[in-house]
Design a protein around this motif. Sequence first.
Motif, mmCIF file in Angstrom:
data_model
loop_
_atom_site.group_PDB
_atom_site.id
_atom_site.type_symbol
_atom_site.label_atom_id
_atom_site.label_comp_id
_atom_site.label_asym_id
_atom_site.label_seq_id
_atom_site.Cartn_x
_atom_site.Cartn_y
_atom_site.Cartn_z
ATOM 1 N N GLY A 157 0.278 -47.189 -18.497
ATOM 2 C CA GLY A 157 -0.100 -46.443 -17.305
ATOM 3 C C GLY A 157 -0.437 -45.005 -17.632
ATOM 4 N N LEU A 158 -1.467 -44.470 -16.968
ATOM 5 C CA LEU A 158 -1.878 -43.076 -17.155
ATOM 6 C C LEU A 158 -1.933 -42.395 -15.793
ATOM 7 C CD1 LEU A 158 -3.725 -45.015 -19.239
ATOM 8 C CD2 LEU A 158 -4.476 -42.764 -20.004
ATOM 9 N N ILE A 159 -1.194 -41.304 -15.642
ATOM 10 C CA ILE A 159 -1.161 -40.566 -14.382
ATOM 11 C C ILE A 159 -1.612 -39.137 -14.629
ATOM 12 C CG2 ILE A 159 0.304 -39.696 -12.527
ATOM 13 C CD1 ILE A 159 1.881 -42.459 -14.109
ATOM 14 N N GLY A 160 -2.671 -38.720 -13.926
ATOM 15 C CA GLY A 160 -3.210 -37.379 -14.074
ATOM 16 C C GLY A 160 -3.235 -36.625 -12.765
ATOM 17 N N GLY A 161 -3.634 -35.348 -12.840
ATOM 18 C CA GLY A 161 -3.729 -34.527 -11.648
ATOM 19 C C GLY A 161 -5.013 -34.805 -10.885
ATOM 20 N N PHE A 162 -6.133 -34.389 -11.477
ATOM 21 C CA PHE A 162 -7.451 -34.632 -10.911
ATOM 22 C C PHE A 162 -8.360 -35.196 -12.005
ATOM 23 C CE2 PHE A 162 -5.768 -31.182 -8.278
ATOM 24 C CZ PHE A 162 -6.127 -31.569 -6.991
ATOM 25 N N PRO A 163 -9.351 -36.006 -11.651
ATOM 26 C CA PRO A 163 -10.274 -36.549 -12.655
ATOM 27 C C PRO A 163 -11.362 -35.551 -13.033
ATOM 28 C CG PRO A 163 -10.834 -37.427 -10.505
ATOM 29 C CD PRO A 163 -9.579 -36.596 -10.319
ATOM 30 N N ILE A 164 -10.952 -34.450 -13.643
ATOM 31 C CA ILE A 164 -11.900 -33.445 -14.102
ATOM 32 C C ILE A 164 -12.037 -33.581 -15.614
ATOM 33 C CG2 ILE A 164 -11.374 -31.877 -12.189
ATOM 34 C CD1 ILE A 164 -9.713 -30.211 -14.135
ATOM 35 N N PRO A 165 -13.089 -33.013 -16.207
ATOM 36 C CA PRO A 165 -13.343 -33.232 -17.634
ATOM 37 C C PRO A 165 -12.147 -32.986 -18.541
ATOM 38 C CG PRO A 165 -15.234 -32.185 -16.642
ATOM 39 C CD PRO A 165 -14.174 -32.236 -15.569
ATOM 40 N N GLU A 166 -11.397 -31.886 -18.315
ATOM 41 C CA GLU A 166 -10.300 -31.555 -19.218
ATOM 42 C C GLU A 166 -9.152 -32.558 -19.165
ATOM 43 O OE1 GLU A 166 -11.660 -29.732 -16.115
ATOM 44 O OE2 GLU A 166 -11.902 -28.516 -17.897
ATOM 45 N N VAL A 167 -9.059 -33.322 -18.099
ATOM 46 C CA VAL A 167 -8.080 -34.405 -18.018
ATOM 47 C C VAL A 167 -8.696 -35.705 -18.523
ATOM 48 C CG1 VAL A 167 -6.652 -35.794 -16.465
ATOM 49 C CG2 VAL A 167 -6.854 -33.316 -16.098
ATOM 50 N N ASN A 168 -9.911 -35.981 -18.078
ATOM 51 C CA ASN A 168 -10.576 -37.236 -18.436
ATOM 52 C C ASN A 168 -10.680 -37.424 -19.945
ATOM 53 O OD1 ASN A 168 -10.930 -37.461 -15.679
ATOM 54 N ND2 ASN A 168 -13.103 -36.925 -15.725
ATOM 55 N N ARG A 169 -11.074 -36.354 -20.654
ATOM 56 C CA ARG A 169 -11.300 -36.501 -22.093
ATOM 57 C C ARG A 169 -9.998 -36.821 -22.834
ATOM 58 N NH1 ARG A 169 -11.925 -30.493 -21.976
ATOM 59 N NH2 ARG A 169 -14.010 -30.962 -21.219
ATOM 60 N N LEU A 170 -8.885 -36.291 -22.338
ATOM 61 C CA LEU A 170 -7.614 -36.564 -22.994
ATOM 62 C C LEU A 170 -7.172 -38.001 -22.750
ATOM 63 C CD1 LEU A 170 -5.682 -33.243 -22.273
ATOM 64 C CD2 LEU A 170 -7.359 -33.768 -24.044
ATOM 65 N N ASP A 214 4.984 -50.518 -19.449
ATOM 66 C CA ASP A 214 6.197 -50.132 -20.169
ATOM 67 C C ASP A 214 5.957 -48.896 -21.040
ATOM 68 O OD1 ASP A 214 4.684 -51.169 -22.254
ATOM 69 O OD2 ASP A 214 6.346 -52.284 -23.148
ATOM 70 N N MET A 215 4.770 -48.298 -20.895
ATOM 71 C CA MET A 215 4.432 -47.061 -21.592
ATOM 72 C C MET A 215 3.581 -46.222 -20.641
ATOM 73 S SD MET A 215 4.388 -45.074 -24.314
ATOM 74 C CE MET A 215 4.950 -46.111 -25.687
ATOM 75 N N LEU A 216 3.957 -44.954 -20.462
ATOM 76 C CA LEU A 216 3.257 -44.089 -19.513
ATOM 77 C C LEU A 216 2.722 -42.842 -20.205
ATOM 78 C CD1 LEU A 216 5.771 -44.183 -16.519
ATOM 79 C CD2 LEU A 216 3.665 -45.502 -16.763
ATOM 80 N N TYR A 217 1.509 -42.469 -19.834
ATOM 81 C CA TYR A 217 0.917 -41.209 -20.303
ATOM 82 C C TYR A 217 1.195 -40.155 -19.238
ATOM 83 C CZ TYR A 217 -2.673 -37.841 -21.728
ATOM 84 O OH TYR A 217 -3.330 -36.705 -22.120
ATOM 85 N N ALA A 218 2.061 -39.209 -19.567
ATOM 86 C CA ALA A 218 2.551 -38.233 -18.598
ATOM 87 C C ALA A 218 1.704 -36.963 -18.614
ATOM 88 C CB ALA A 218 4.018 -37.901 -18.874
ATOM 89 N N GLU A 219 0.519 -37.035 -17.998
ATOM 90 C CA GLU A 219 -0.318 -35.838 -17.915
ATOM 91 C C GLU A 219 0.262 -34.827 -16.940
ATOM 92 O OE1 GLU A 219 -3.430 -33.096 -16.939
ATOM 93 O OE2 GLU A 219 -2.836 -34.597 -15.480
ATOM 94 N N ARG A 220 1.086 -35.283 -16.001
ATOM 95 C CA ARG A 220 1.712 -34.418 -14.999
ATOM 96 C C ARG A 220 3.231 -34.521 -15.066
ATOM 97 N NH1 ARG A 220 -0.864 -30.445 -13.885
ATOM 98 N NH2 ARG A 220 -1.895 -31.018 -15.804
ATOM 99 N N PHE A 221 3.888 -33.446 -14.622
ATOM 100 C CA PHE A 221 5.340 -33.465 -14.465
ATOM 101 C C PHE A 221 5.733 -34.525 -13.432
ATOM 102 C CE2 PHE A 221 6.051 -28.781 -15.808
ATOM 103 C CZ PHE A 221 6.358 -29.183 -17.089
ATOM 104 N N GLY A 222 6.830 -35.180 -13.663
ATOM 105 C CA GLY A 222 7.333 -36.200 -12.758
ATOM 106 C C GLY A 222 7.232 -37.589 -13.349
ATOM 107 N N VAL A 223 6.231 -37.810 -14.202
ATOM 108 C CA VAL A 223 6.022 -39.126 -14.802
ATOM 109 C C VAL A 223 7.177 -39.500 -15.723
ATOM 110 C CG1 VAL A 223 4.512 -40.517 -16.260
ATOM 111 C CG2 VAL A 223 3.519 -38.915 -14.600
ATOM 112 N N SER A 224 7.576 -38.562 -16.561
ATOM 113 C CA SER A 224 8.658 -38.851 -17.512
ATOM 114 C C SER A 224 9.981 -39.092 -16.797
ATOM 115 C CB SER A 224 8.791 -37.705 -18.522
ATOM 116 O OG SER A 224 7.632 -37.611 -19.324
ATOM 117 N N ASP A 225 10.158 -38.478 -15.622
ATOM 118 C CA ASP A 225 11.376 -38.732 -14.846
ATOM 119 C C ASP A 225 11.443 -40.194 -14.414
ATOM 120 O OD1 ASP A 225 12.575 -35.996 -14.610
ATOM 121 O OD2 ASP A 225 10.657 -35.571 -13.681
ATOM 122 N N ALA A 226 10.301 -40.700 -13.959
ATOM 123 C CA ALA A 226 10.255 -42.105 -13.553
ATOM 124 C C ALA A 226 10.498 -43.014 -14.752
ATOM 125 C CB ALA A 226 8.900 -42.417 -12.925
#
Length: 333
Positions: A157-170, A214-226
Amino acid sequence: MTRRHFLASAAAAALAIGLFSGAGRALAAEPIKVAGVYTVPVEQQWVSRLHKAATAAAERGDIDYAFSENVSNTDYARVMREYAESGYQLIIGEAFAVEQEARDVAAEYPDIAFLLGSSFKEDGALPNFAVFDNYIQDASYLTGIIAGSMTETGNVGLIGGFPIPEVNRLMHAFMAGVRETRPDATFQVSFIGSWFDPPAAKETAFAMIENGADMLYAERFGVSDAAKEKGVLAIGNVIDTQEQYPDTVVASAIWNFEPTLNMAIEQVRNGTFEAADYGTYSYMAEGGAELAPLGTFKGKVPQEAIDLVEARTGEIMSGDFTVEINDEEPKSQ
């Protein structure tokens, strides 16, 4: 003005060298006055890297640093003007949601340098406005190699803030890395529509875990808590949070803003600051990105993945391997 802003700016020098003086750096040169204008708290992942670099430069005596945090988009231009009118020589921050307003302010103060995060490029007609971005796709790709070797289900799973280039490319770089060690991986991708909403990120992560991740990409705070609460693994972004999540965060792609800021400081001091794209200073080869130490997961990541990470790192640094930059919005697949 926040209390932290006051404390940061209290030591600002009364006199400062001119932006375009052309004078060389002397041993007793006055610190350059630098202001940060941030729309989120300085603890937020992305902004924390700017703040960390600026704080380090201030501690070295290179700059006098003041900042304002939690500035709304509607107030952003006003705060920029206040710093410009107060004699600050370099203003840093993020223009993603206020692109035109920020450039309009820069046009009003041609003798002040502006270095702002932006999804757009520099404009030669605005010579005092430079842009940057967190091009840490190299490190994100390496974390993907590790993630692919550690997932048991292949559901990531990948959770990001907004789908802008600086997030999308990562995200794309991370997924490419995952496929290196788990070619059959599937991906759930979601954006929470905020740069700082840990509860929303956490709830989105819970839904992905419920759906098999069973693996999450934590682009934002809160994901790792879950991930921690549900006993699954996570990959960090921009900062290293393994100390807070020693049994959860396997690896992190670190962004170092120091090369970007130090170059801007030097150019302001030398009177050579100009419209440019500082994005390349975030590349791994420039010291702008790195893979965080595995820490508590040392010895737990399969050796084959470690060997591939080491090989790819060497190839990235030598220029023999290039991580693709894909700014398109990623989709679940």
